[in-house]
Design a protein around this motif. Structure first.
Motif, PDB file in Angstrom:
ATOM      1  N   ALA B   6     -43.678-173.776 -86.087  1.00  0.00           N
ATOM      2  CA  ALA B   6     -43.744-174.174 -84.589  1.00  0.00           C
ATOM      3  C   ALA B   6     -42.761-173.097 -83.874  1.00  0.00           C
ATOM      4  O   ALA B   6     -43.406-172.806 -82.589  1.00  0.00           O
ATOM      5  N   VAL B   7     -41.694-172.751 -84.633  1.00  0.00           N
ATOM      6  CA  VAL B   7     -40.930-171.625 -83.782  1.00  0.00           C
ATOM      7  C   VAL B   7     -41.422-170.384 -83.731  1.00  0.00           C
ATOM      8  O   VAL B   7     -41.392-169.610 -82.594  1.00  0.00           O
ATOM      9  N   GLU B   8     -42.290-170.116 -84.840  1.00  0.00           N
ATOM     10  CA  GLU B   8     -42.875-168.909 -84.817  1.00  0.00           C
ATOM     11  C   GLU B   8     -44.014-168.599 -83.744  1.00  0.00           C
ATOM     12  O   GLU B   8     -44.065-167.796 -83.014  1.00  0.00           O
ATOM     13  N   THR B   9     -44.728-169.754 -83.416  1.00  0.00           N
ATOM     14  CA  THR B   9     -45.778-169.827 -82.526  1.00  0.00           C
ATOM     15  C   THR B   9     -45.026-169.742 -81.143  1.00  0.00           C
ATOM     16  O   THR B   9     -45.486-169.000 -80.380  1.00  0.00           O
ATOM     17  N   LEU B  10     -43.988-170.274 -81.036  1.00  0.00           N
ATOM     18  CA  LEU B  10     -43.050-170.331 -79.803  1.00  0.00           C
ATOM     19  C   LEU B  10     -42.909-168.817 -79.409  1.00  0.00           C
ATOM     20  O   LEU B  10     -42.966-168.325 -78.136  1.00  0.00           O
ATOM     21  N   VAL B  11     -42.108-168.434 -80.167  1.00  0.00           N
ATOM     22  CA  VAL B  11     -41.806-166.964 -80.257  1.00  0.00           C
ATOM     23  C   VAL B  11     -42.808-165.950 -79.869  1.00  0.00           C
ATOM     24  O   VAL B  11     -42.784-164.984 -78.941  1.00  0.00           O
ATOM     25  N   ARG B  12     -44.216-166.171 -80.403  1.00  0.00           N
ATOM     26  CA  ARG B  12     -45.048-165.287 -80.139  1.00  0.00           C
ATOM     27  C   ARG B  12     -45.639-165.278 -78.994  1.00  0.00           C
ATOM     28  O   ARG B  12     -46.330-164.494 -78.372  1.00  0.00           O
ATOM     29  N   GLU B  13     -45.906-166.572 -78.235  1.00  0.00           N
ATOM     30  CA  GLU B  13     -46.189-166.790 -76.870  1.00  0.00           C
ATOM     31  C   GLU B  13     -45.365-166.453 -75.847  1.00  0.00           C
ATOM     32  O   GLU B  13     -45.600-165.766 -74.893  1.00  0.00           O
ATOM     33  N   LEU B  14     -43.990-166.606 -76.291  1.00  0.00           N
ATOM     34  CA  LEU B  14     -42.994-166.038 -75.200  1.00  0.00           C
ATOM     35  C   LEU B  14     -43.213-164.493 -75.097  1.00  0.00           C
ATOM     36  O   LEU B  14     -42.916-163.988 -74.224  1.00  0.00           O
ATOM     37  N   SER B  15     -43.355-163.744 -76.128  1.00  0.00           N
ATOM     38  CA  SER B  15     -43.474-162.492 -76.388  1.00  0.00           C
ATOM     39  C   SER B  15     -44.498-161.764 -75.795  1.00  0.00           C
ATOM     40  O   SER B  15     -44.677-160.660 -75.496  1.00  0.00           O
ATOM     41  N   GLY B  19     -42.445-157.930 -69.914  1.00  0.00           N
ATOM     42  CA  GLY B  19     -41.012-157.580 -69.960  1.00  0.00           C
ATOM     43  C   GLY B  19     -40.290-158.252 -71.102  1.00  0.00           C
ATOM     44  O   GLY B  19     -39.054-158.294 -71.089  1.00  0.00           O
ATOM     45  N   VAL B  20     -41.032-159.184 -71.978  1.00  0.00           N
ATOM     46  CA  VAL B  20     -40.122-160.031 -73.065  1.00  0.00           C
ATOM     47  C   VAL B  20     -40.582-159.239 -74.316  1.00  0.00           C
ATOM     48  O   VAL B  20     -41.878-159.604 -74.580  1.00  0.00           O
ATOM     49  N   GLY B  21     -39.641-158.745 -75.101  1.00  0.00           N
ATOM     50  CA  GLY B  21     -39.925-158.166 -76.159  1.00  0.00           C
ATOM     51  C   GLY B  21     -39.916-159.343 -77.496  1.00  0.00           C
ATOM     52  O   GLY B  21     -39.350-160.328 -76.963  1.00  0.00           O
ATOM     53  N   ARG B  22     -39.928-158.954 -78.494  1.00  0.00           N
ATOM     54  CA  ARG B  22     -39.852-159.758 -79.764  1.00  0.00           C
ATOM     55  C   ARG B  22     -38.421-160.314 -79.729  1.00  0.00           C
ATOM     56  O   ARG B  22     -38.265-161.434 -80.044  1.00  0.00           O
ATOM     57  N   ARG B  23     -37.501-159.513 -79.522  1.00  0.00           N
ATOM     58  CA  ARG B  23     -35.803-160.134 -79.501  1.00  0.00           C
ATOM     59  C   ARG B  23     -35.670-160.891 -78.453  1.00  0.00           C
ATOM     60  O   ARG B  23     -35.006-161.969 -78.716  1.00  0.00           O
ATOM     61  N   SER B  24     -36.004-160.596 -77.377  1.00  0.00           N
ATOM     62  CA  SER B  24     -35.876-161.468 -76.185  1.00  0.00           C
ATOM     63  C   SER B  24     -36.683-162.895 -76.285  1.00  0.00           C
ATOM     64  O   SER B  24     -35.961-163.682 -75.939  1.00  0.00           O
ATOM     65  N   ALA B  25     -37.627-162.697 -76.826  1.00  0.00           N
ATOM     66  CA  ALA B  25     -38.672-164.032 -77.294  1.00  0.00           C
ATOM     67  C   ALA B  25     -37.727-164.750 -78.110  1.00  0.00           C
ATOM     68  O   ALA B  25     -37.862-166.116 -77.758  1.00  0.00           O
TER      69      ALA B  25
END
Lengths: 197, 197
Positions: B6-15, B19-25
């Motif tokens: 669930a966290v992995e999916t959230l990071v992927r969708e945010l990235s 202007g949102v890279g992997r680290r900001s996501a």
């Protein structure tokens, strides 16, 4: 954009994210209104699902979707070494080395009396009870090199049983870091922590 | 963070946000998991509601929650002056002056042959039909001062009826802008567009 309440609400909610000001929020809202509909809905769903499913691991405080996180459940990991970090994302840094085989403990915050964050706000009760079992041989403190990180490390040292070895991460020059571009405190720590060649 | 899907999916969708890279996501995901639950759910809901409710105004292409946006419905606005902008957020800039009383037309994109964006991708059919009514006295082109903006303005000029006056925004020094810090093209435009003192 007060002529569309739905857009206005979206901008307001986006601007509550850390590091997102009114102007970035407006740009993100514009993107979410123009991008393929599935993409916007997938983001909304992933926010909701993460809040539905993710909870702190009962043992270490890491993100988990069951009572224990997969790391705490893994019998191949060495449960005798506990690396103490501030937040779940710090775990990624160690996992990406591919060499650390112990387990973790996530504090969730650092001591910061000025911000009103005392020991009760940290995930310390669970750490104490992990210590009581007597199965932990080593605790590695990996809190950041800041006033709050050092204060937190000092606080934790007080209740680690004397039979458990207690270590901290080495401070020194980063790999590839050049002396002339390093700050003086890093150089000092590298000198103080010098090792036999 | 592959130990929580669930966290992995959230990071992927945010990235996937601009202007949102992997680290900001990852930082945003961490925030959304730790902030008060109502706040995270309010964001998810506002994304969904904006996609449910907001659609382009049938007349001007602005954000609307009905067939026409409130600006196009407003009888107190001067519907004889149409200011042509790239995107809905550009409207805010004019509305914030509190002095513009005409209406708008939102193109939704700018001509960019290199990116495969031709005239068919712009909201031009609606602009043509607005022109046909004969009620529009003036069209103000407010596309940005870029290659794409200029190309789009040139393209639009071709189908504005000769009886309609056509203007562009003035280019020159920004209010408070100092000569020594201005780029040469802005200084040149300010000189070329000089007005009687």
């Amino acid at each position: 954009m007060d002529w569309s309440p739905a857009v206005e609400t979206l901008v307001r909610e986006l601007s509550r994210l850390p590091g997102v000001g009114r102007r970035s929020a407006s740009r993100l809202a514009h993107h979410l209104l123009r991008c393929p509909e599935e993409q916007a809905r997938a983001l909304a769903l992933s926010i909701q699902e993460s809040r539905d499913k993710v909870r702190p691991c009962q043992c270490c405080g890491n993100y988990a979707e069951a009572e224990l996180c997969p790391l705490c459940r893994d019998p191949r990991r060495d449960h005798g070494i506990v690396l103490v970090v501030e937040k779940p994302s710090d775990i990624s840094a160690f996992e990406s080395t591919g060499r650390y085989r112990g387990v973790y403990h996530v504090l969730g915050a650092l001591l910061s009396p000025l911000d009103g964050i005392g020991p009760d706000r940290l995930n310390l009760a669970a750490l104490r009870s992990r210590m009581e079992g007597g199965a932990v041989r080593e605790v590695v403190l990996a809190t950041p090199a800041s006033t709050e990180g050092d204060a937190t490390a000092l606080y934790i040292q007080r209740f680690i049983p004397s039979g458990t070895s207690l270590t901290r991460l080495a401070r020194g020059l980063p790999v590839g870091g050049e002396l002339e571009y390093s700050d003086s405190l890093t150089v000092l720590r590298a000198y103080e922590g010098r090792i036999p060649a």
